[in-house]
Write an enzyme that holds these catalytic residues in place. Structure first.
Site, PDB file in Angstrom:
ATOM      1  N   ASN A 140      -4.915   9.665 -27.518  1.00 40.83           N
ATOM      2  CA  ASN A 140      -4.825  10.554 -28.685  1.00 40.83           C
ATOM      3  C   ASN A 140      -4.845  11.989 -28.164  1.00 40.83           C
ATOM      4  O   ASN A 140      -5.892  12.495 -27.782  1.00 40.83           O
ATOM      5  CB  ASN A 140      -6.015  10.285 -29.623  1.00 40.83           C
ATOM      6  N   TRP A 141      -3.665  12.606 -28.169  1.00 46.08           N
ATOM      7  CA  TRP A 141      -3.568  13.962 -27.611  1.00 46.08           C
ATOM      8  C   TRP A 141      -4.150  15.017 -28.550  1.00 46.08           C
ATOM      9  O   TRP A 141      -4.285  16.175 -28.170  1.00 46.08           O
ATOM     10  CB  TRP A 141      -2.104  14.301 -27.310  1.00 46.08           C
ATOM     11  N   LYS A 142      -4.418  14.633 -29.783  1.00 48.91           N
ATOM     12  CA  LYS A 142      -4.948  15.587 -30.786  1.00 48.91           C
ATOM     13  C   LYS A 142      -4.021  16.818 -30.839  1.00 48.91           C
ATOM     14  O   LYS A 142      -2.820  16.692 -30.610  1.00 48.91           O
ATOM     15  CB  LYS A 142      -6.399  15.938 -30.478  1.00 48.91           C
ATOM     16  N   HIS A 164      -9.288   9.115 -38.613  1.00 45.34           N
ATOM     17  CA  HIS A 164     -10.035   9.675 -37.476  1.00 45.34           C
ATOM     18  C   HIS A 164     -11.145  10.573 -38.027  1.00 45.34           C
ATOM     19  O   HIS A 164     -10.953  11.254 -39.038  1.00 45.34           O
ATOM     20  CB  HIS A 164      -9.094  10.471 -36.575  1.00 45.34           C
ATOM     21  N   GLU A 171     -15.454   4.674 -33.176  1.00 46.01           N
ATOM     22  CA  GLU A 171     -15.687   5.953 -32.502  1.00 46.01           C
ATOM     23  C   GLU A 171     -16.939   6.598 -33.084  1.00 46.01           C
ATOM     24  O   GLU A 171     -16.872   7.227 -34.158  1.00 46.01           O
ATOM     25  CB  GLU A 171     -14.493   6.903 -32.715  1.00 46.01           C
ATOM     26  N   GLY A 210     -15.847  13.825 -27.684  1.00 44.68           N
ATOM     27  CA  GLY A 210     -15.718  15.114 -27.009  1.00 44.68           C
ATOM     28  C   GLY A 210     -17.030  15.700 -26.510  1.00 44.68           C
ATOM     29  O   GLY A 210     -17.096  16.880 -26.158  1.00 44.68           O
ATOM     30  N   SER A 220     -15.654   9.908 -25.574  1.00 47.53           N
ATOM     31  CA  SER A 220     -16.007  10.290 -24.196  1.00 47.53           C
ATOM     32  C   SER A 220     -15.706   9.200 -23.167  1.00 47.53           C
ATOM     33  O   SER A 220     -16.464   9.001 -22.215  1.00 47.53           O
ATOM     34  CB  SER A 220     -17.479  10.713 -24.122  1.00 47.53           C
ATOM     35  N   GLY A 237      -9.391  10.452 -25.948  1.00 50.40           N
ATOM     36  CA  GLY A 237      -8.999  11.816 -26.316  1.00 50.40           C
ATOM     37  C   GLY A 237      -8.808  12.674 -25.072  1.00 50.40           C
ATOM     38  O   GLY A 237      -7.792  12.599 -24.388  1.00 50.40           O
ATOM     39  N   GLY A 238      -9.832  13.477 -24.759  1.00 58.36           N
ATOM     40  CA  GLY A 238      -9.751  14.463 -23.670  1.00 58.36           C
ATOM     41  C   GLY A 238      -9.191  13.914 -22.366  1.00 58.36           C
ATOM     42  O   GLY A 238      -8.337  14.548 -21.737  1.00 58.36           O
TER      43      GLY A 238
HETATM   44  P1  13P Z   1     -12.756  12.085 -26.495  1.00 60.16           P
HETATM   45  O1  13P Z   1     -12.231  10.998 -25.606  1.00 60.16           O
HETATM   46  O2  13P Z   1     -12.273  13.449 -26.106  1.00 60.16           O
HETATM   47  O3  13P Z   1     -14.222  11.995 -26.680  1.00 60.16           O
HETATM   48  O4  13P Z   1     -12.105  11.837 -27.945  1.00 60.16           O
HETATM   49  C1  13P Z   1     -12.211  10.575 -28.506  1.00 60.16           C
HETATM   50  C2  13P Z   1     -11.343  10.535 -29.693  1.00 60.16           C
HETATM   51  O5  13P Z   1     -11.624  11.150 -30.693  1.00 60.16           O
HETATM   52  C3  13P Z   1     -10.110   9.743 -29.602  1.00 60.16           C
HETATM   53  O6  13P Z   1      -9.540   9.559 -30.849  1.00 60.16           O
END
Ligand code: 13P
Length: 249
Positions: free
Chosen positions: A9-11, A96, A166, A172, A209, A230-231
């Protein structure tokens, strides 16, 4: 365990140039040679069409980060599930916690979005998870039950759905629940899905994370069928490390 599903998920990250650079990291036939996981990449809406061809060459599938709760019409700024299907998506993330918090999306809206995704022939990735306050009060399982019961459309049980657990406080932050906590939450989600008649729902992803350091241990837990990242998905080397952890399963 069947092949894990790893979702990036690149957000709201990456310029087009950065996205192209990310794609260039992977050899064309990665999917043929190294495929140990099913990989879905969810870029921003505007990048979908630009990266779609390249992702397919690599052997990754395309997903979106959200869609409108309505099918079409006067909804300025929204993107419909059908448009995402047209753009080549097979998956759409709905509910999300960043949408739930920043855009006040609630369970009925998430349910409407799931219906749109199903109707367009794609698979929703329905996100659920407790806040730190809910966790501290010992309400994690209660919250998960409520979100699952209200966010899934009850008359579409024959469809495949992906659920992503999640914990909001783990997103994050670099904080990850104890492995036992993840295991218990996933077992609970599996039980609730079964009691709701969604026996076919699979897989249940963990997100929050995730890194190449913890991916292996998390993927080894019962009822964990994949990861929502995510990150660590933004840097190809880091994401590759996570995919390598999946090779053992
Ligand atoms: P992180 O991996 O940055 O914690 O984000 C998780 C997330 O929200 C994926 O949708």
């Amino acid at each position: 365990m069947t092949r894990p599903l790893i979702v990036a998920n690149w957000k709201m990250n990456m310029t087009l140039e950065e996205a192209r650079g990310w794609c260039a990291f992977w050899p064309k036939d990665w999917g043929v040679k190294k495929r140990a996981a099913n990989v879905v990449v969810c870029p921003s809406f505007v990048q979908l069409l630009f990266v779609q061809g390249r992702l397919l060459e690599i052997g990754f599938e395309l997903g979106a980060q959200d869609c409108a709760a309505e099918a079409m019409g006067a909804h300025t700024g929204d993107v419909s599930a059908l448009m995402l299907k047209d753009a080549g998506c097979h998956y759409v993330i709905v509910g999300h916690s960043e949408r739930r918090t920043n855009h006040r999306e609630n369970d009925p809206m998430v349910c409407q979005k799931s219906i749109q995704v199903f109707s367009s022939g794609m698979t929703p990735i329905v996100c659920i998870g407790e806040t730190l306050d809910e966790r501290t009060k010992g309400k994690t399982h209660e919250v998960l039950t409520r979100q699952l019961t209200r966010s899934l459309p009850h008359d579409l049980k024959e469809k495949n759905v992906v659920v992503a657990y999640e914990p909001v406080w783990a997103i994050g932050t670099g904080k990850v629940p104890a492995m036992d906590e993840i295991k218990n939450a996933h077992a609970h989600i599996f039980e609730v899905l079964t009691s709701l008649g969604w026996e076919g729902a699979k897989p249940i992803l963990y997100g929050g994370s995730v890194t190449s350091d913890n991916a292996f241990e998390i993927l080894g837990l019962p009822f964990v069928g994949g990861l929502l990242v995510g990150g660590a998905s933004l840097i190809p080397e880091k994401f590759d490390g996570i995919l390598k952890a999946a090779e053992v399963f």
